[in-house]
Every structure is written in C-alpha cells, then in structure tokens.
Design a protein around this motif. Structure first.
Motif, PDB file in Angstrom:
ATOM      1  N   PRO A  17      41.800  50.104  36.736  1.00 61.00           N
ATOM      2  CA  PRO A  17      42.786  50.016  38.115  1.00 61.00           C
ATOM      3  C   PRO A  17      41.536  49.500  38.579  1.00 61.00           C
ATOM      4  CG  PRO A  17      43.806  51.613  37.056  1.00 61.00           C
ATOM      5  CD  PRO A  17      42.315  52.010  36.313  1.00 61.00           C
ATOM      6  N   TRP A  18      40.548  50.514  38.898  1.00 59.17           N
ATOM      7  CA  TRP A  18      40.403  49.744  40.392  1.00 59.17           C
ATOM      8  C   TRP A  18      39.129  48.617  39.956  1.00 59.17           C
ATOM      9  CZ3 TRP A  18      42.054  52.900  43.767  1.00 59.17           C
ATOM     10  CH2 TRP A  18      42.170  53.766  43.643  1.00 59.17           C
ATOM     11  N   ILE A  19      39.256  48.041  38.769  1.00 57.19           N
ATOM     12  CA  ILE A  19      38.495  46.972  38.642  1.00 57.19           C
ATOM     13  C   ILE A  19      39.642  46.049  39.051  1.00 57.19           C
ATOM     14  CG2 ILE A  19      38.014  45.342  36.775  1.00 57.19           C
ATOM     15  CD1 ILE A  19      35.194  46.573  37.309  1.00 57.19           C
ATOM     16  N   SER A  20      40.510  46.185  38.657  1.00 58.30           N
ATOM     17  CA  SER A  20      41.710  45.119  38.554  1.00 58.30           C
ATOM     18  C   SER A  20      42.105  44.966  39.728  1.00 58.30           C
ATOM     19  CB  SER A  20      43.565  45.367  37.721  1.00 58.30           C
ATOM     20  OG  SER A  20      42.583  46.033  36.682  1.00 58.30           O
ATOM     21  N   LEU A  21      41.549  45.962  40.446  1.00 56.90           N
ATOM     22  CA  LEU A  21      42.200  45.875  42.209  1.00 56.90           C
ATOM     23  C   LEU A  21      41.428  45.341  42.811  1.00 56.90           C
ATOM     24  CD1 LEU A  21      43.993  46.903  45.024  1.00 56.90           C
ATOM     25  CD2 LEU A  21      43.328  48.338  44.801  1.00 56.90           C
ATOM     26  N   ALA A  22      40.264  44.798  42.463  1.00 61.66           N
ATOM     27  CA  ALA A  22      39.309  44.072  42.993  1.00 61.66           C
ATOM     28  C   ALA A  22      39.130  42.856  42.960  1.00 61.66           C
ATOM     29  CB  ALA A  22      37.777  44.334  42.824  1.00 61.66           C
ATOM     30  N   LEU A  23      39.782  42.729  41.944  1.00 59.82           N
ATOM     31  CA  LEU A  23      40.177  40.829  40.917  1.00 59.82           C
ATOM     32  C   LEU A  23      41.256  40.879  41.897  1.00 59.82           C
ATOM     33  CD1 LEU A  23      39.440  41.532  37.358  1.00 59.82           C
ATOM     34  CD2 LEU A  23      37.755  40.589  38.587  1.00 59.82           C
ATOM     35  N   VAL A  24      42.385  41.327  42.079  1.00 58.72           N
ATOM     36  CA  VAL A  24      43.627  41.295  42.267  1.00 58.72           C
ATOM     37  C   VAL A  24      42.665  40.994  44.049  1.00 58.72           C
ATOM     38  CG1 VAL A  24      45.690  42.106  43.739  1.00 58.72           C
ATOM     39  CG2 VAL A  24      45.362  42.488  41.317  1.00 58.72           C
ATOM     40  N   SER A  25      42.262  41.569  44.961  1.00 60.15           N
ATOM     41  CA  SER A  25      42.097  41.541  45.883  1.00 60.15           C
ATOM     42  C   SER A  25      40.978  39.423  45.743  1.00 60.15           C
ATOM     43  CB  SER A  25      40.649  42.440  46.608  1.00 60.15           C
ATOM     44  OG  SER A  25      41.625  43.715  46.718  1.00 60.15           O
ATOM     45  N   GLU A  26      40.822  39.887  44.932  1.00 60.94           N
ATOM     46  CA  GLU A  26      39.682  38.811  45.182  1.00 60.94           C
ATOM     47  C   GLU A  26      40.156  36.648  45.024  1.00 60.94           C
ATOM     48  OE1 GLU A  26      36.342  35.450  42.618  1.00 60.94           O
ATOM     49  OE2 GLU A  26      36.621  38.327  42.684  1.00 60.94           O
ATOM     50  N   LEU A  27      41.705  37.616  44.187  1.00 55.03           N
ATOM     51  CA  LEU A  27      42.343  36.220  43.579  1.00 55.03           C
ATOM     52  C   LEU A  27      43.142  35.979  45.077  1.00 55.03           C
ATOM     53  CD1 LEU A  27      43.024  36.944  40.260  1.00 55.03           C
ATOM     54  CD2 LEU A  27      41.798  34.924  41.292  1.00 55.03           C
ATOM     55  N   ALA A  28      43.527  36.771  45.416  1.00 53.28           N
ATOM     56  CA  ALA A  28      44.553  37.355  47.203  1.00 53.28           C
ATOM     57  C   ALA A  28      43.944  36.150  48.040  1.00 53.28           C
ATOM     58  CB  ALA A  28      45.358  38.292  47.058  1.00 53.28           C
ATOM     59  N   GLY A  29      42.784  36.289  48.288  1.00 52.30           N
ATOM     60  CA  GLY A  29      41.527  35.390  48.665  1.00 52.30           C
ATOM     61  C   GLY A  29      41.861  34.009  48.454  1.00 52.30           C
ATOM     62  N   TYR A  30      42.228  33.257  47.160  1.00 51.50           N
ATOM     63  CA  TYR A  30      42.265  32.166  46.620  1.00 51.50           C
ATOM     64  C   TYR A  30      43.403  32.077  46.571  1.00 51.50           C
ATOM     65  CZ  TYR A  30      37.101  32.943  44.587  1.00 51.50           C
ATOM     66  OH  TYR A  30      36.394  33.142  44.670  1.00 51.50           O
ATOM     67  N   GLY A  31      44.278  32.268  47.373  1.00 49.97           N
ATOM     68  CA  GLY A  31      45.521  32.012  47.380  1.00 49.97           C
ATOM     69  C   GLY A  31      46.612  31.938  46.350  1.00 49.97           C
ATOM     70  N   GLN A  32      46.480  32.872  46.267  1.00 51.61           N
ATOM     71  CA  GLN A  32      47.104  32.967  44.026  1.00 51.61           C
ATOM     72  C   GLN A  32      48.288  33.946  44.388  1.00 51.61           C
ATOM     73  OE1 GLN A  32      46.156  31.134  41.248  1.00 51.61           O
ATOM     74  NE2 GLN A  32      45.873  30.648  42.962  1.00 51.61           N
ATOM     75  N   GLY A  33      48.320  34.488  45.749  1.00 52.27           N
ATOM     76  CA  GLY A  33      49.727  35.183  46.187  1.00 52.27           C
ATOM     77  C   GLY A  33      49.872  36.995  45.910  1.00 52.27           C
ATOM     78  N   ALA A  34      50.795  37.014  46.020  1.00 51.71           N
ATOM     79  CA  ALA A  34      51.554  38.369  45.930  1.00 51.71           C
ATOM     80  C   ALA A  34      51.197  38.763  44.623  1.00 51.71           C
ATOM     81  CB  ALA A  34      52.327  38.797  46.184  1.00 51.71           C
ATOM     82  N   GLN A  35      50.797  40.055  44.156  1.00 49.91           N
ATOM     83  CA  GLN A  35      49.840  40.436  42.961  1.00 49.91           C
ATOM     84  C   GLN A  35      50.615  41.778  42.294  1.00 49.91           C
ATOM     85  OE1 GLN A  35      47.489  38.572  41.018  1.00 49.91           O
ATOM     86  NE2 GLN A  35      47.950  37.158  42.478  1.00 49.91           N
ATOM     87  N   LEU A  36      51.208  41.859  41.688  1.00 48.12           N
ATOM     88  CA  LEU A  36      52.074  43.459  41.373  1.00 48.12           C
ATOM     89  C   LEU A  36      50.712  43.981  40.507  1.00 48.12           C
ATOM     90  CD1 LEU A  36      54.917  44.717  40.536  1.00 48.12           C
ATOM     91  CD2 LEU A  36      55.152  44.033  38.834  1.00 48.12           C
ATOM     92  N   ILE A  37      50.866  45.335  40.088  1.00 43.44           N
ATOM     93  CA  ILE A  37      49.731  46.169  39.565  1.00 43.44           C
ATOM     94  C   ILE A  37      50.172  47.370  38.946  1.00 43.44           C
ATOM     95  CG2 ILE A  37      47.773  47.303  39.469  1.00 43.44           C
ATOM     96  CD1 ILE A  37      47.329  46.183  42.193  1.00 43.44           C
TER      97      ILE A  37
END
Length: 410
Positions: free
Chosen positions: A284-304
């Motif tokens: 979950p924590w690795i995924s959260l860091a990747l989610v944060s990175e993709l949100a910064g790339y303009g990939q929109g909201a992420q569901l976890i």
C-alpha cells in the motif's frame, strides 16, 4: 381550537428539527469523509526504474511479472552498514530537499518499518545517525515499529497537527520470510494540509479511508463517491494493494456496477504484484508513493483499495481538493404563533370569565389570567420545544442517524 392550533405548529417544529438535524448529520459525515492529509514528498526504490511512468503508459509499457521475486541492485552491504541502512539512507537523501524546507525548529516523528513484526537490532539508531550525518534540518524522533496502520498515519497527522516521515524497506536480508517478496523501499512525508504554505509545493491530498466489506462493496463505493471529496467520475486509475481473489472480484464488480472506466492494469485495477512480482506488506505504501507521483503528472484522482488484516479499505488521492461545496444546514425556526396567541388571549379569557362568573373579583381574575399567560409563555416557548427537539433526536438515533465519533476533529 387554540390547542389544535398549537399542536399543529409543534408538528411543524418537529419536521423542521428533523430536516435540520438530518442535514447537519449529513454535513458532518461529508466533512468527516473529506478530512485529508498532504503528501509533500515521496521516494521509491524498486527493481523496475520509472515504474510509475511505465504503469501509466507515459514511458513505455508497464512491466509484466507476476511470479519472479526481484532484488534491488546497487545496494551492497559494507563494513559500516547493512543493506537496509544503505537503502534507508538513500530514501533520506531523496527526501532531504523537502525536509529542509520545514526548518530546524521542527521535530518530526519518523516511523521505520522493515515489513515484518520483529525489530532489526540497532536499526533506529542507524537511521538517527544517518539523519544527522545527512544534515537534515528538522530534528528526528525515530521509532522502529512492528507494523504501520493506514488509518493510524491519517489520524496522527490530523489530530497531532504534525508532520510524519514514513520509511519502509522490505529487503531479503530482513529474514527468510522476506525472500518471498520482491525488494522495494519507500519514503513518504505526510503533513497537515493547513500547514503546507511553502512556495513550489503542490501537495497530493490523501483523503480519509473508508472501511468496507465484500458484501457491501458496491454500495460503499457509491457512498464513497457521494460523500467523499472525489466524485466517482473523477477517478482515472485504481490500485489494488494486497487484496485477495474474493476482494479483487468484488471490487472489479463494484467498479463495473458504478460505471467507472479506469485505465491500466487488469479490469482497470493496477496491482504491483502483477508488475514487479510479489510485493508483500508494504505494497500500500509503495502504491501510495506511485499514486502521488502520477497525480503530479496530471493523471487525475486515484482510487486505492487496500487490505489491512481482515479489513478492506477504500481511499482516494488527488492533487487538489474537490470543488464541490458543502452546504450548511438552515436553522430550525421555532414557529410558535399558536403559543403567542394563547398567551395574548389568556388575560382576556380571564376577564370574560370574571364578568360571567364573579364580577366583584374581576381584578383578581385578571391577575390570575396574567399569571396563566406567563406560565403558558414559559411552557410553550421553552419547555415544549425542548421536548419536541429531544423526541426528534431520539427518533433520528433510532433510525440509524449519528454523528461520526471525531466529527469535531475532522
């Protein structure tokens, strides 16, 4: 007649209180669901470089590896430090620019987790030593913990109003159990949203997670979108973290039933276990860091969607907060027109009775009528509305309406 008129307005008051209190409870739950913390810095180490960009299709194709257990390359133990210490030192170096912006007056809580319940000998002291040698400005209060709770991190940052650094490293030198997972490491900096006022910082907001269950996942997902800060239609990608087969099937069906069109992964759900092999407890924590990175790339909201013990949780991360406004409930109007009429007529009724029954004691009857008017005023204007309000509160509670436990904190 006046009694009927009065009870009519008490019924109106009852409905008014019911509407206002249900709206207030709904508002409290929405505020509770939209509570969030800011992720202002992150760092990941995985066997696959540029993992977030590849998963999102921004740089090549997503890696496909469901079976092979992989290792981190370039991190070899020496006479002075173990591989775990070297990996954690690398995470601190990557987080240092943002940590230094917090200044030297802050003391940060630093949680270190090796992905297992046992505490590696001397790991906390080694991290403290690396923190000082790296010259990171804030002071560190390092704790090596046997496990990390997702809601525990959320609760600490919101309630304590303090920043928290999470360092996780899952390496094979941690023990035999770790050999079944691919080697990964992650560092995350969580801060209260209101304290993030530094220039150049666009924090990713991690919203309060919601517990759910397989049998109610579809309804809970709809409620998660309705009450939460991120509408379901805004989710671009979904992440599955440590879910078993039954949970994955239920989540996939819930996403389909809700009409969500998520990109990436199988059935719109991204699982790191399908990309870099079995990831294990820190998924979950690795995924959260990747989610944060993709949100910064303009990939929109992420569901976890993540599994913690026997609890299945839904969480949302987005670069900005939802623009949907929260409406404040109106005030209950204690419309006591009937009470006012009764109060005003009491002296006149007393005068009429005095004339008809005992004209010689008219003055005494008038004083009695005024006393009755005062009594009715107190009864109708204060006591009866409180009785009505108490009944409303009881009925709403019996119907299942309640405020969240930490509504004030949220």
């Amino acid at each position: 007649m006046m009694t009927i008129f009065h009870w009519h307005w008490m019924d109106v008051l009852y409905r008014t209180f019911w509407n206002v209190m249900t709206r207030a409870i709904d508002l409290a739950w929405r505020r509770w669901a939209r509570a969030n913390v800011a992720i202002t810095a992150f760092a990941t180490l995985s066997p696959e470089g540029d993992l977030a960009e590849k998963i999102a299709g921004l740089a090549g194709n997503a890696p496909q590896n469901k079976i092979e257990v992989q290792t981190l390359q370039g991190f070899e133990a020496d006479l002075h430090a173990s591989r775990t210490e070297i990996v954690l030192a690398r995470l601190l170096e990557d987080l240092k620019p943002t940590l230094d912006q917090l200044g030297s007056r802050q003391t940060l809580r630093v949680l270190v987790w090796s992905g297992k319940s046992g505490e590696p000998h001397g790991l906390g002291e080694a991290v403290s030593r690396r923190w000082r040698s790296t010259s990171i400005l804030p002071h560190a209060q390092v704790e090596v913990v046997p496990e990390v709770s997702w809601p525990g991190v959320e609760r600490y940052v919101r309630q304590q109003r303090g920043a928290l650094v999470l360092l996780c490293a899952q390496l094979h030198d941690a023990g035999d159990e770790a050999h079944q997972y691919s080697e990964t490491a992650v560092g995350l900096l969580f801060e209260p949203v209101k304290s993030v006022r530094r220039p150049g910082i666009a924090p990713v907001r991690l919203f309060r997670s919601m517990p759910t269950a397989i049998e109610s996942l579809g309804a809970d997902l709809r409620q998660f979108g309705d009450a939460g800060a991120v509408e379901l239609a805004r989710f671009r990608m979904g992440w599955s973290c440590g879910l078993g087969k039954p949970e994955k099937y239920a989540l996939t069906q819930a996403i389909t039933d809700c009409g969500l069109a998520l990109k990436g992964g199988a059935n719109g759900l991204i699982s790191l276990d399908d990309c870099i092999g079995p990831v294990g407890p820190i998924s979950p924590w690795i995924s959260l860091a990747l989610v944060s990175e993709l949100a910064g790339y303009g990939q929109g909201a992420q569901l976890i969607a993540l599994q913690e013990g026997n609890t299945l949780r839904l969480a949302a991360a987005a670069l900005t907060e939802s623009s949907a406004a929260l409406e404040s409930p109106g005030e209950a109007t204690r419309n006591l027109g009937a009470g006012a009429v009764l109060v005003c007529l009491s002296p006149w009724i007393a005068l009429l009775l005095a004339v008809l029954v005992h004209p010689a004691n008219t003055f005494v009857w008038i004083l009695g009528g005024i006393g009755v008017a005062i009594f009715l005023a107190i009864l109708l204007l204060f006591i009866h509305p409180l009785i009505v309000q108490t009944r409303v509160e009881r009925d709403i509670k019996d119907a299942g309406g309640r405020l969240p436990n930490d509504a004030i904190e949220a």
